[in-house]
Motif scaffolding. Structure first.
Motif, PDB file in Angstrom:
ATOM      1  N   LEU A 206       0.830  -1.204   0.000  1.00 37.46           N
ATOM      2  CA  LEU A 206       0.000   0.000   0.000  1.00 37.46           C
ATOM      3  C   LEU A 206       0.869   1.259   0.000  1.00 37.46           C
ATOM      4  CD1 LEU A 206      -2.958   0.759  -0.054  1.00 37.46           C
ATOM      5  CD2 LEU A 206      -2.945   0.821   2.451  1.00 37.46           C
ATOM      6  N   ASP A 207       1.941   1.228   0.788  1.00 35.05           N
ATOM      7  CA  ASP A 207       2.895   2.349   0.760  1.00 35.05           C
ATOM      8  C   ASP A 207       3.519   2.495  -0.624  1.00 35.05           C
ATOM      9  OD1 ASP A 207       3.111   3.586   3.438  1.00 35.05           O
ATOM     10  OD2 ASP A 207       3.624   1.571   4.081  1.00 35.05           O
ATOM     11  N   LEU A 208       3.832   1.352  -1.255  1.00 34.83           N
ATOM     12  CA  LEU A 208       4.416   1.379  -2.585  1.00 34.83           C
ATOM     13  C   LEU A 208       3.473   2.047  -3.584  1.00 34.83           C
ATOM     14  CD1 LEU A 208       6.612   0.545  -4.614  1.00 34.83           C
ATOM     15  CD2 LEU A 208       5.452  -1.675  -4.822  1.00 34.83           C
ATOM     16  N   VAL A 209       2.194   1.711  -3.502  1.00 31.74           N
ATOM     17  CA  VAL A 209       1.221   2.302  -4.411  1.00 31.74           C
ATOM     18  C   VAL A 209       1.132   3.807  -4.213  1.00 31.74           C
ATOM     19  CG1 VAL A 209      -1.232   2.408  -4.996  1.00 31.74           C
ATOM     20  CG2 VAL A 209      -0.110   0.193  -4.688  1.00 31.74           C
ATOM     21  N   PHE A 210       1.029   4.243  -2.945  1.00 33.98           N
ATOM     22  CA  PHE A 210       0.944   5.680  -2.674  1.00 33.98           C
ATOM     23  C   PHE A 210       2.204   6.404  -3.159  1.00 33.98           C
ATOM     24  CE2 PHE A 210      -2.803   5.030  -0.260  1.00 33.98           C
ATOM     25  CZ  PHE A 210      -3.352   6.279  -0.008  1.00 33.98           C
ATOM     26  N   GLY A 211       3.371   5.803  -2.950  1.00 33.88           N
ATOM     27  CA  GLY A 211       4.618   6.436  -3.377  1.00 33.88           C
ATOM     28  C   GLY A 211       4.722   6.537  -4.887  1.00 33.88           C
ATOM     29  N   LEU A 212       4.402   5.434  -5.588  1.00 37.08           N
ATOM     30  CA  LEU A 212       4.499   5.443  -7.047  1.00 37.08           C
ATOM     31  C   LEU A 212       3.476   6.382  -7.677  1.00 37.08           C
ATOM     32  CD1 LEU A 212       5.100   1.645  -7.787  1.00 37.08           C
ATOM     33  CD2 LEU A 212       6.771   3.518  -7.823  1.00 37.08           C
ATOM     34  N   VAL A 213       2.235   6.356  -7.171  1.00 34.30           N
ATOM     35  CA  VAL A 213       1.202   7.234  -7.731  1.00 34.30           C
ATOM     36  C   VAL A 213       1.557   8.697  -7.492  1.00 34.30           C
ATOM     37  CG1 VAL A 213      -1.219   7.931  -7.537  1.00 34.30           C
ATOM     38  CG2 VAL A 213      -0.628   5.502  -7.595  1.00 34.30           C
ATOM     39  N   SER A 214       2.022   9.021  -6.295  1.00 34.91           N
ATOM     40  CA  SER A 214       2.415  10.405  -6.003  1.00 34.91           C
ATOM     41  C   SER A 214       3.542  10.856  -6.924  1.00 34.91           C
ATOM     42  CB  SER A 214       2.846  10.540  -4.542  1.00 34.91           C
ATOM     43  OG  SER A 214       1.794  10.206  -3.660  1.00 34.91           O
ATOM     44  N   MET A 215       4.548   9.995  -7.104  1.00 30.94           N
ATOM     45  CA  MET A 215       5.660  10.328  -7.986  1.00 30.94           C
ATOM     46  C   MET A 215       5.171  10.512  -9.420  1.00 30.94           C
ATOM     47  SD  MET A 215       8.963  10.818  -8.311  1.00 30.94           S
ATOM     48  CE  MET A 215       9.739  10.067  -6.874  1.00 30.94           C
ATOM     49  N   PHE A 216       4.274   9.623  -9.881  1.00 36.65           N
ATOM     50  CA  PHE A 216       3.764   9.703 -11.242  1.00 36.65           C
ATOM     51  C   PHE A 216       3.013  11.016 -11.470  1.00 36.65           C
ATOM     52  CE2 PHE A 216       0.247   9.028 -14.231  1.00 36.65           C
ATOM     53  CZ  PHE A 216       0.959   8.677 -15.371  1.00 36.65           C
ATOM     54  N   ILE A 217       2.191  11.416 -10.510  1.00 38.68           N
ATOM     55  CA  ILE A 217       1.433  12.662 -10.666  1.00 38.68           C
ATOM     56  C   ILE A 217       2.367  13.866 -10.689  1.00 38.68           C
ATOM     57  CG2 ILE A 217      -0.281  14.158  -9.587  1.00 38.68           C
ATOM     58  CD1 ILE A 217      -1.640  11.658  -8.501  1.00 38.68           C
ATOM     59  N   LEU A 218       3.324  13.907  -9.784  1.00 42.06           N
ATOM     60  CA  LEU A 218       4.257  15.037  -9.730  1.00 42.06           C
ATOM     61  C   LEU A 218       5.042  15.172 -11.029  1.00 42.06           C
ATOM     62  CD1 LEU A 218       5.629  14.592  -6.084  1.00 42.06           C
ATOM     63  CD2 LEU A 218       4.198  16.464  -6.908  1.00 42.06           C
ATOM     64  N   LEU A 219       5.568  14.058 -11.521  1.00 34.61           N
ATOM     65  CA  LEU A 219       6.353  14.111 -12.748  1.00 34.61           C
ATOM     66  C   LEU A 219       5.486  14.406 -13.967  1.00 34.61           C
ATOM     67  CD1 LEU A 219       8.828  11.114 -12.206  1.00 34.61           C
ATOM     68  CD2 LEU A 219       9.251  13.554 -11.871  1.00 34.61           C
ATOM     69  N   SER A 220       4.293  13.844 -14.002  1.00 32.62           N
ATOM     70  CA  SER A 220       3.407  14.070 -15.154  1.00 32.62           C
ATOM     71  C   SER A 220       3.010  15.532 -15.258  1.00 32.62           C
ATOM     72  CB  SER A 220       2.162  13.182 -15.035  1.00 32.62           C
ATOM     73  OG  SER A 220       2.518  11.811 -15.053  1.00 32.62           O
ATOM     74  N   ILE A 221       2.655  16.131 -14.126  1.00 33.31           N
ATOM     75  CA  ILE A 221       2.285  17.548 -14.148  1.00 33.31           C
ATOM     76  C   ILE A 221       3.463  18.395 -14.624  1.00 33.31           C
ATOM     77  CG2 ILE A 221       1.642  19.519 -12.716  1.00 33.31           C
ATOM     78  CD1 ILE A 221      -0.005  17.623 -11.000  1.00 33.31           C
ATOM     79  N   GLY A 222       4.639  18.091 -14.105  1.00 33.95           N
ATOM     80  CA  GLY A 222       5.817  18.867 -14.496  1.00 33.95           C
ATOM     81  C   GLY A 222       6.115  18.752 -15.976  1.00 33.95           C
ATOM     82  N   LEU A 223       6.087  17.536 -16.507  1.00 31.87           N
ATOM     83  CA  LEU A 223       6.385  17.339 -17.919  1.00 31.87           C
ATOM     84  C   LEU A 223       5.320  17.955 -18.818  1.00 31.87           C
ATOM     85  CD1 LEU A 223       7.681  13.640 -17.808  1.00 31.87           C
ATOM     86  CD2 LEU A 223       9.045  15.725 -18.091  1.00 31.87           C
ATOM     87  N   ALA A 224       4.044  17.804 -18.429  1.00 37.46           N
ATOM     88  CA  ALA A 224       2.957  18.350 -19.252  1.00 37.46           C
ATOM     89  C   ALA A 224       3.017  19.870 -19.310  1.00 37.46           C
ATOM     90  CB  ALA A 224       1.615  17.881 -18.694  1.00 37.46           C
ATOM     91  N   VAL A 225       3.255  20.504 -18.162  1.00 38.13           N
ATOM     92  CA  VAL A 225       3.322  21.968 -18.148  1.00 38.13           C
ATOM     93  C   VAL A 225       4.533  22.456 -18.931  1.00 38.13           C
ATOM     94  CG1 VAL A 225       3.618  23.985 -16.669  1.00 38.13           C
ATOM     95  CG2 VAL A 225       2.035  22.174 -15.992  1.00 38.13           C
ATOM     96  N   ASP A 226       5.661  21.750 -18.807  1.00 39.07           N
ATOM     97  CA  ASP A 226       6.849  22.157 -19.561  1.00 39.07           C
ATOM     98  C   ASP A 226       6.618  22.065 -21.062  1.00 39.07           C
ATOM     99  OD1 ASP A 226       8.254  22.687 -17.280  1.00 39.07           O
ATOM    100  OD2 ASP A 226       9.282  20.752 -17.213  1.00 39.07           O
ATOM    101  N   ARG A 227       5.781  21.114 -21.482  1.00 41.84           N
ATOM    102  CA  ARG A 227       5.565  20.923 -22.917  1.00 41.84           C
ATOM    103  C   ARG A 227       4.503  21.847 -23.477  1.00 41.84           C
ATOM    104  NH1 ARG A 227       4.561  15.110 -26.004  1.00 41.84           N
ATOM    105  NH2 ARG A 227       4.429  15.984 -28.122  1.00 41.84           N
ATOM    106  N   TRP A 228       3.408  22.023 -22.745  1.00 38.32           N
ATOM    107  CA  TRP A 228       2.283  22.771 -23.315  1.00 38.32           C
ATOM    108  C   TRP A 228       1.993  24.106 -22.625  1.00 38.32           C
ATOM    109  CZ3 TRP A 228       0.998  17.306 -22.554  1.00 38.32           C
ATOM    110  CH2 TRP A 228       1.094  16.558 -23.737  1.00 38.32           C
TER     111      TRP A 228
END
Length: 777
Positions: A206-228
């Motif tokens: 459960l900790d693994l899921v929360f950590g991976l999902v949090s990391m995915f959201i943070l990185l996705s937002i950063g990459l999307a904003v940098d691109r568009w």
């Protein structure tokens, strides 16, 4: 030079203390810049300042708690550090963009200190103690204006240890991010990695899921904003506030998962997810920090240096970008007072934050007032929002930390750029990087700086030396032909060597410089003295073998250069334009060098032989030392003198003139000199101003008085003297000149006057003298 600087500094400090009572009001105004800019505050700035302050506040709340965990402290201490630093800087800071508070590198070093003093002091006590000592040290640097010490920390070391510290933080957070329990994240990096793989079977999914999902959201937002979202501030705000949004989302989901926990036999709740749990509300009562009983100076020094270096580097970076100035000493004073004050209220050491300062810049902040708004927002969180922090998941907080510090990790391209520019800079960055990762931050800083200082001393001890040659199409310019072989150059007149040193002449390089000059002299000139017989030589005398080896290097391995093929040494010109200091050892080296060259020129065996040591381009402080030592004399005001421009008068009887040169005295005892071609007796210089006053001269010459030729003109220095022995240029050896051309002109005149009217020895003089032997091509 250094003694004078120290005396000047002491007088300035003394004058400051004497005038302090009278200047106290002005001093207060300078120390509190808010007094100057607040009355000029414009209403239109308020919106930008509020947006910047609120945005940074939304970031610093989760970051402050995250960095407190990196420091091994309860999360509320990160919030205490965040509000005090932000508010304090509003009143005393000189940068509108800079924001101070807890940072990753300072948190890491503080955590190492907490682990070192475990069992002797509690973590909050360690934090307060380090904050106080670092603050006092930084404040003293600001008061005494000793920010110069920052110049000894090169950028490459700063990049190296910052990257190493950020990488260490990321590795330390991986176990909690993946949900691997029971890992000591204060252990060395390699130990953390090994034990994590050994305990991988105990992972909390459960900790693994929360950590991976949090990391995915943070990185996705950063990459999307940098691109568009480039250039669109409203979209950039999404990236800027992503830490806050992810923390809120993760906390809400954590509450849903843990709101109905099970209980153990002791009645303690068992949560399905690792969370922060209780965070105290409100501020702690002020307390005087306790001082350590043991020696912790290395860790405290590392915290202090990291604090100062980060703060000043970030402040200057944003000041350059926005074209305003910061006061480094005022910044040190502000940072020191902020840390001293914060140490009484449960905080740990704070400094400038690059990521949060960048956010303020992107928000278009106008004044430091935004820091006050940030501090107020953090205070609201401390008093009213701490119950909501209970369910913040550790895995999500670790993801926030990892993404936040990842901006401090320099990409490989940065280090490759160091490698291309300078190998030593690259190596210093690598030393700081890897020692920081595998040992500690303070050791990494010390190793990087120590390595850089060793390289600096080596560069001082082994500077670059150059033999200068004359450009054929620009006779007044002398260059190092080895730098660019495309230039068409010619050597200086026979027997004259021109050298340049690219460093101050001090004790580490004096012997090297002296040896190099002597070796270069062996290569291009011959010995002018009496050759000793075999019985007269020393048992260890192998100079001839050494000289033959040097000449083979200079002229080619197949060459058979002998003394008969080389001119006798007559003068050495030292270009000191790059020498900004000379010490006693360097000065003694110049005297020793002059004596060695004199002996090689044959002056010891034949006192009538000509040899002189000349200097070019000496800086004022070095010239003063050379004058005091007696190796040279003060430079005369030759630029203001009238000069004698001599022209051969065909209508006069010139039969008595020497085919090589003519030198005579007029009624005032002035020496007139003219070098002539052996065939036609043509003049070297002609008068350019026909309206000049003309006087009849003896021996077939007419003299015209005019202004001194421009520096570099043929004969400019040689014809600017009033006669042998009557000019500062002609009184002593070791003459001083503005240009190499002036020096060589003077040598040509003096050598022909002192050696019987010719620049060459009687036995060397051909029937028809080549003009290159006495002047320029």
């Amino acid at each position: 030079m250094a003694d004078q600087q120290l005396r000047d500094y002491g007088r300035n400090v003394g004058s400051w203390f004497k005038a302090f009572p009278k200047n106290f009001p002005r001093y207060v105004k300078e120390r509190l810049p808010i007094i100057k800019w607040l009355p000029r505050y414009q209403r239109g700035w308020a919106l930008r300042d509020i947006i910047a302050g609120v945005t940074v506040g939304l970031i610093v709340v989760p970051q402050g708690m995250s960095y407190a965990k990196v420091a091994g402290l309860p999360v509320q201490h990160g919030l205490y550090s965040a509000y005090i630093g932000a508010i304090f800087y509003c009143f005393m800071g000189t940068s509108k963009d800079l924001t101070i508070g807890p940072t990753a590198v300072i948190s890491l070093v503080t955590g190492e200190l907490v682990a070192e003093l475990a069992g002797k002091m509690t973590p909050p006590e360690v934090a307060a103690m380090s904050c106080l000592i670092v603050g006092v040290f930084t404040m003293l640097l600001g008061v005494l204006r000793l920010g110069i010490i920052l110049d000894f920390f090169p950028t490459t070391v700063l990049v190296g240890y910052t990257t190493g510290a950020a990488a260490t933080i990321v590795i330390q957070q991986i176990p909690k991010w993946l949900g691997v329990p029971g890992i000591n994240n204060r252990a060395p990096v390699y130990t953390i990695i090994i034990t994590m793989f050994q305990a991988i079977k105990t992972i909390s999914w459960l900790d693994l899921v929360f950590g991976l999902v949090s990391m995915f959201i943070l990185l996705s937002i950063g990459l999307a904003v940098d691109r568009w979202g480039r250039g669109r501030f409203s979209i950039q705000l999404i990236k800027i506030s992503r830490f806050f949004f992810v923390t809120v989302l993760a906390t809400a989901l954590s509450y849903a998962v843990n709101k109905n926990p099970s209980y153990d036999s002791k009645g303690q709740p068992i949560y399905r997810l690792s969370i922060l749990k209780t965070v105290p509300s409100g501020l702690p009562p002020p307390a005087v920090p306790e001082l350590p009983s043991g020696l912790v100076a290395p860790k405290l020094a590392a915290i202090a240096l990291a604090t100062i270096l980060e703060h000043i580097a970030i402040g200057k970076a944003f000041a350059r970008r926005n074209r305003y100035q910061i006061d480094s000493n005022q910044e040190l004073l502000t940072l020191g007072l902020a840390n001293v004050t914060a140490s009484f209220f449960g905080a740990y050491a704070v400094t400038g934050s690059f990521s949060r300062s960048a956010v303020k810049f992107q928000c278009g902040v106008k004044t430091p007032l935004a820091g006050f708004i940030t501090g107020a927002l953090v205070l609201l969180a401390i008093f009213f929002l701490t119950p909501l922090f209970f369910y913040i998941p550790d895995a999500a907080l670790s993801a926030v930390i990892m993404v936040a510090v990842s901006t401090l990790i320099s990409p490989p391209s940065v280090f490759y750029q160091f490698f291309k520019i300078n190998l030593w800079d690259f190596l210093s960055s690598q030393v700081a990087l890897w020692v920081t990762i595998f040992v500690s931050v303070e050791t990494g800083i010390a190793a990087g700086v120590g390595f850089s200082l060793v390289v600096l001393l080596f560069r001082v001890a082994r500077p670059s030396f150059h033999v200068l040659r004359q450009l054929k199409d620009r006779p007044d310019v002398f260059i190092d032909a080895s730098v660019d072989s495309t230039f068409d150059t010619t050597p200086a007149p026979h027997g004259i060597l021109v050298f340049r040193i690219e460093e101050s002449t001090t004790f580490p390089n004096t012997e090297t410089f002296k040896t190099w000059v002597v070796d270069e002299t062996y290569k291009y000139t011959r010995f002018g003295g009496k050759v000793k017989s075999v019985t007269e030589r020393q048992w260890s005398d192998d100079l001839e073998v050494h000289i033959r080896g040097l000449r083979k290097i200079a002229h080619g391995a197949e060459s058979n250069i002998t003394d008969d093929d080389l001119p006798r040494l007559r003068a050495v010109v030292l270009d000191f334009s790059a020498v900004n200091n000379i010490d006693s050892t360097g000065l003694q080296g110049l005297f020793d060098l002059r004596e060695i060259l004199k002996d090689y020129a044959g002056v010891a065996d034949y006192p009538e032989y000509f040899f002189e040591l000349h200097f070019v381009g000496i800086q004022a402080n070095v010239l003063r030392i050379l004058e005091l030592s007696g190796i040279t004399r003060p430079v005369g005001p030759i630029a203001l003198q009238k000069v004698q421009v001599l022209e051969h008068d065909d209508s006069s009887n010139s039969n008595s003139a020497s085919p090589l040169s003519r030198s005579s005295s007029n009624q005032n005892g002035e020496i007139r000199h003219q070098d002539l071609d052996s065939d036609n007796g043509s003049e070297i210089r002609k008068a350019e101003d026909q309206s000049s006053t003309t006087k009849g001269g003896a021996d077939g010459f007419k003299i015209e008085l005019k202004e001194r030729p421009a520096p570099g003109d043929i004969g400019a220095a040689a014809l600017s003297v009033n006669g042998l022995g009557s000019s500062p240029f002609l009184k002593e050896e070791g003459l001083v000149h503005l240009t190499v051309r002036d020096a060589i002109d003077t040598i040509l005149v003096r050598s022909s006057q002192l050696e019987g009217g010719a620049f060459v020895d009687e036995e060397e003089r051909p029937s028809t003298l080549d003009k290159t032997d006495i002047h320029y091509v």
